[in-house]
Scaffold this motif. Structure first.
Motif, PDB file in Angstrom:
ATOM      1  N   LEU A 175       0.843  -1.195   0.000  1.00 31.03           N
ATOM      2  CA  LEU A 175       0.000   0.000   0.000  1.00 31.03           C
ATOM      3  C   LEU A 175       0.879   1.247   0.000  1.00 31.03           C
ATOM      4  N   SER A 179       2.791  -0.551   3.925  1.00 31.59           N
ATOM      5  CA  SER A 179       2.285  -1.765   4.566  1.00 31.59           C
ATOM      6  C   SER A 179       1.926  -2.791   3.495  1.00 31.59           C
ATOM      7  N   ILE A 180       1.881  -4.049   3.927  1.00 30.50           N
ATOM      8  CA  ILE A 180       1.615  -5.149   2.987  1.00 30.50           C
ATOM      9  C   ILE A 180       0.237  -5.721   3.279  1.00 30.50           C
ATOM     10  N   PRO A 193     -16.976  -4.174   2.796  1.00 30.28           N
ATOM     11  CA  PRO A 193     -16.655  -4.010   1.382  1.00 30.28           C
ATOM     12  C   PRO A 193     -15.497  -4.923   0.987  1.00 30.28           C
ATOM     13  N   LEU A 195     -12.288  -5.420  -0.180  1.00 29.97           N
ATOM     14  CA  LEU A 195     -11.163  -4.486  -0.316  1.00 29.97           C
ATOM     15  C   LEU A 195     -10.284  -4.794  -1.521  1.00 29.97           C
ATOM     16  N   ALA A 444     -11.447  11.029  -2.101  1.00 28.39           N
ATOM     17  CA  ALA A 444     -11.322  10.839  -0.653  1.00 28.39           C
ATOM     18  C   ALA A 444     -10.535   9.570  -0.344  1.00 28.39           C
ATOM     19  N   ALA A 448      -6.954   9.449   1.452  1.00 33.16           N
ATOM     20  CA  ALA A 448      -6.839   8.710   2.713  1.00 33.16           C
ATOM     21  C   ALA A 448      -5.678   7.717   2.652  1.00 33.16           C
ATOM     22  N   LEU A 449      -5.494   7.054   1.517  1.00 37.01           N
ATOM     23  CA  LEU A 449      -4.460   6.018   1.423  1.00 37.01           C
ATOM     24  C   LEU A 449      -3.117   6.586   0.976  1.00 37.01           C
TER      25      LEU A 449
ATOM     26  N   LEU B 198     -17.834  -0.443  -2.509  1.00 33.66           N
ATOM     27  CA  LEU B 198     -17.747   0.175  -1.181  1.00 33.66           C
ATOM     28  C   LEU B 198     -19.110   0.163  -0.492  1.00 33.66           C
ATOM     29  N   SER B 202     -21.441  -2.522   3.072  1.00 35.82           N
ATOM     30  CA  SER B 202     -21.109  -1.351   3.899  1.00 35.82           C
ATOM     31  C   SER B 202     -21.876  -1.310   5.206  1.00 35.82           C
ATOM     32  N   LEU B 206     -21.069   3.350   5.504  1.00 38.17           N
ATOM     33  CA  LEU B 206     -20.473   4.194   4.465  1.00 38.17           C
ATOM     34  C   LEU B 206     -21.528   4.884   3.603  1.00 38.17           C
ATOM     35  N   ALA B 437      -3.116  -4.611   7.733  1.00 38.00           N
ATOM     36  CA  ALA B 437      -3.142  -3.642   6.631  1.00 38.00           C
ATOM     37  C   ALA B 437      -4.570  -3.444   6.122  1.00 38.00           C
ATOM     38  N   VAL B 441      -6.882  -0.090   5.936  1.00 41.78           N
ATOM     39  CA  VAL B 441      -7.586   0.434   4.757  1.00 41.78           C
ATOM     40  C   VAL B 441      -9.042   0.725   5.098  1.00 41.78           C
ATOM     41  N   LEU B 442      -9.695  -0.240   5.766  1.00 37.63           N
ATOM     42  CA  LEU B 442     -11.105  -0.049   6.105  1.00 37.63           C
ATOM     43  C   LEU B 442     -11.290   1.185   6.992  1.00 37.63           C
ATOM     44  N   ALA B 444      -9.289   3.771   7.213  1.00 42.05           N
ATOM     45  CA  ALA B 444      -8.963   4.982   6.458  1.00 42.05           C
ATOM     46  C   ALA B 444     -10.128   5.386   5.555  1.00 42.05           C
ATOM     47  N   VAL B 445     -10.746   4.393   4.908  1.00 39.71           N
ATOM     48  CA  VAL B 445     -11.887   4.690   4.033  1.00 39.71           C
ATOM     49  C   VAL B 445     -13.050   5.227   4.866  1.00 39.71           C
ATOM     50  N   ALA B 448     -12.322   8.728   5.946  1.00 35.74           N
ATOM     51  CA  ALA B 448     -12.349   9.673   4.827  1.00 35.74           C
ATOM     52  C   ALA B 448     -13.778  10.030   4.446  1.00 35.74           C
ATOM     53  N   LEU B 449     -14.680   9.030   4.467  1.00 37.39           N
ATOM     54  CA  LEU B 449     -16.058   9.272   4.018  1.00 37.39           C
ATOM     55  C   LEU B 449     -16.951   9.732   5.169  1.00 37.39           C
ATOM     56  N   LEU B 460     -19.019  -3.195  12.015  1.00 36.33           N
ATOM     57  CA  LEU B 460     -18.086  -3.461  10.917  1.00 36.33           C
ATOM     58  C   LEU B 460     -16.642  -3.125  11.234  1.00 36.33           C
TER      59      LEU B 460
END
Lengths: 463, 463
Positions: A175, A179-180, A193, A195, A444, A448-449, B198, B202, B206, B437, B441-442, B444-445, B448-449, B460
């Motif tokens: 990413l 990170s992996i 969701p 991913l 967004a 964020a990422l 997404l 959700s 989201l 990781a 991501v989850l 961060a998303v 962000a939203l 979740l």
């Protein structure tokens, strides 16, 4: 340059600074950047990294971030929409060091490959064990499995076997923060969701795909091939729809307009007709049943049986495409543009885009075929060629053709990209595709990422 | 309370403040919250909004945000993992005002419904025009089409027709910032990450799904039903795998362990055996061809033909489930837990989870069936029941059963959730599912939203 010193310390001979190394990874096959190279204007990256492990990819990303250097992820460079284009301060991270089979599970039918494995090598490897990946893009000899994921690729068997998102089982990616990420290997999940979908089509902007696991199929018996020709595209689309709607799924379903039929099948199909070619495969008895049904449907829809040699001819030539430079040297600028829409709009979309491209001065050809069919519609894959008197006009004519095609396509309500992706060439039309709210979501997620916008800046996300 | 005044001004009689209105939308069917209600401990939301247009949903979201009030999106409330659970200051936004067919395109085979349309109503509506949605969850009479998307639902025909993500064509949703997102209606796109994904799964965190467009199938001819019984689950799984791997796709493929076979099919299958039931459908000739092939494969794999009345019995009873309260009143606490893994691990997973649940004190039954099969594996759907001496122990026994099952499943490498979602009951295990990781991501998303974490907080996303 401190970054290059640190990269050299990390990567050793997996860092490449020569002009040759940097020139050969500076771009993909986007006609615009190939033209720049032809004109001697290609910009080279600061360095090319070819890390041989996922861990080294992650460390390379972290080093670049620490120095604020843009990162250009690159697979095999067969993309054609400007998804890879170096800037002078950028570091290309190529997946070419991440190759080969990492695991093969014959019970679950799973094969994991390093992302830089060439498509044809991956396919040939699983065939040794009696499997097929079921994904055969025209680029299979020049594209990597990671590139397939990064661009949301389609293959020629998609009507039965699906597109890359239907074939990928799991992904590993580095990413933007270094990170992996490894997706859970499971046949299906309802765990928030999916991913993996953020990486499918990410075009290097949300991470670097380092490993891909495919859910395989057993290598099928040789299938049944047949072809039918029709009076025009509208009649052909109606026949293809009559095949798909009741549930037949030939892996290969391709409908060519009269121009492309003449170009590719002149020895097999009467001039002026539109040919549809089919390949039928499946479990024992299925291909024969389907072939008979499809023949009845095509004949009932006004089709006439064509010489089945047309399909053999297509199989023999399907991976051959000229380079853009060969065309430049003949005084031509050309490209392909693929879009998709519902059955009810396909004939109108075909006509609108062909007319729009033909209205651009110096255009000498605009043709199309459909190569992927779905329950509710299909794609259209346009090819245009123009012959400006002066090579200095190549880029403006090229841009005019794209604008004409995209305006006509969005005017018909079509999706702007079926399987080549966005890159740079389609970025202007992302607001048509996603709407304002969708662009907001994409921005967004990107912010964020990748808050510093270092991962493949300039692609995908509109300004 | 200023918010309620403003909501009343916006929504009029689409705002509900009565105890009855708030109590009936305070939760889903999660056994833990149903137990709380049974015990008189249910917490009610501040208000329930039932906006009748997407624009009103958006305005309601914006008002709640302006006041910092948590928003609990709710469909029909049939979820069973704690995805809907009110807090005293929260506003439930129910989609029940967004109902009915919005458009039907018979050429493309598309039908758009308001998200609050009940599943069975949507299915019955498209049948009037000769179509089926092809999605038939056990909850079809008590679930909404928007809920199907929000939870990444599966239906009983999934082995041929796919899960909800394979059936949805387009979605409309109100995002946490009050903007309205509409995905481009196109059969397939390579235009960056598929943003619909997404929203699929959700769980209200989201966005609020307001409209769903399905890609339909023609209503099939009556299919062929058959059943076979096997010595044990391992033998049954091998037989099912032998059907799926070469490419057969019966819409219904279900394998029951001996306990569930006895419970559901005692009149049709000898005691101690594991029954597999199949429904074959497809274009003309396909169902007969497939049924013959599947019969050969099952018999070749040690199966014995069962009374086909077993399948008829299943069709007649498939939507009947008791309420948890009926079980509480009998002194029982029970639940279902669905997970998925590859073929090679299914028999081990089955044994490990059954043993783990049976080791929990007061458990009186632990059984399973598999209801969804894929190229590389299948799901397992466990049911447990316990009979603690004191209702005060219900929740601790319930939690112990879940922990035992989840630890056993993750220990086998299984995905933690096949189709019910995460909600509150599985949140602890999201790090097992996504990895660090992936959790990053989850989060961060989500941040962000929904930067203020107002959309369905508590589901979740792990803490």
């Amino acid at each position: 340059m401190a970054l290059l010193d640190e990269l050299a310390g990390l990567l050793g001979d997996e860092l490449h600074l020569s002009d040759d190394a940097r020139r050969s990874r500076a771009r993909d096959t986007w006609p615009r950047s190939e033209f720049d190279q032809w004109q001697g204007r290609l910009v080279l990256p600061a360095a090319v990294a070819t890390p041989s492990t996922t861990g080294r990819v992650a460390e390379t990303v972290r080093l670049c971030r620490a120095h604020g250097a843009p990162i250009i992820p690159r697979g095999a460079g067969s993309g054609c929409v400007g998804g890879v284009l170096a800037t002078t301060e950028s570091v290309v991270i190529s997946t070419e060091g991440l190759t080969g089979l990492r695991s093969l599970d014959p019970v679950d039918g799973l094969a994991a490959f390093g992302a830089g494995t060439m498509g044809i090598d991956a396919e040939n490897r699983v065939r040794q064990d009696g499997f097929t990946i079921g994904h055969w893009p025209q680029s299979i000899e020049i594209s990597s499995v990671g590139g397939w994921v990064a661009t949301r690729a389609s293959g020629q068997y998609s009507t039965a076997y699906g597109n890359i998102e239907d074939i990928v089982y799991a992904v590993e990616a580095v990413l933007p923060d270094g990170s992996i990420y490894r997706s859970r290997p499971t046949p299906r999940a309802s765990a928030g969701p999916d991913l993996r979908q953020l990486l499918l089509g990410s075009e290097g902007a949300l991470g670097i795909i380092t490993e891909v696991t495919f859910s395989l199929r057993p290598l099928p018996e040789p299938g049944v091939r047949q072809a039918f020709h029709f009076e025009d595209m509208a009649t052909g689309f109606d026949a293809v729809r009559s095949v798909i709607v009741p549930g037949w799924r030939p892996p290969v379903v391709r409908l060519y307009d009269a121009g492309e039929t003449r170009r590719h099948f002149r020895d097999h199909v009467p001039q002026g007709r539109c040919v549809a070619i089919f390949l039928h495969e499946g479990p024992p008895g299925h291909a024969a049943l389907e072939a008979t049904a499809v023949a009845d449907l095509c004949r009932g829809g006004g089709g006439e049986q064509a010489d089945p040699g047309a399909v053999d001819h297509w199989f023999g030539h399907r991976n051959i495409v000229p380079t853009w430079t060969e065309l430049f040297e003949q005084g031509l600028i050309a490209d392909t543009i693929e879009v998709a829409t519902g059955w009810g709009q396909l004939a109108r979309l075909y006509k609108a885009v062909i007319e729009a491209i033909n209205a651009v001065p110096t255009v000498i050809a605009a043709t199309a075929h459909s190569s992927h069919a779905y329950r509710s519609g299909a794609n259209l894959y346009f090819t245009f060629a123009a012959q400006p008197t002066d090579p200095e006009e190549y880029q403006s004519v090229y841009d005019a053709c794209w604008t004409a095609a995209m305006q006509a396509a969005t005017g018909c309500g079509a999706g702007i990209a079926h399987h080549h992706g966005i890159g740079r060439v389609r970025r202007t039309w992302m607001a048509d595709e996603l709407g304002d709210a969708g662009v907001g979501v994409l921005r967004a997620v990107k912010a964020a990422l990748d808050p510093d916008n270092l991962m493949n800046p300039g692609v995908l996300v509109p300004d």
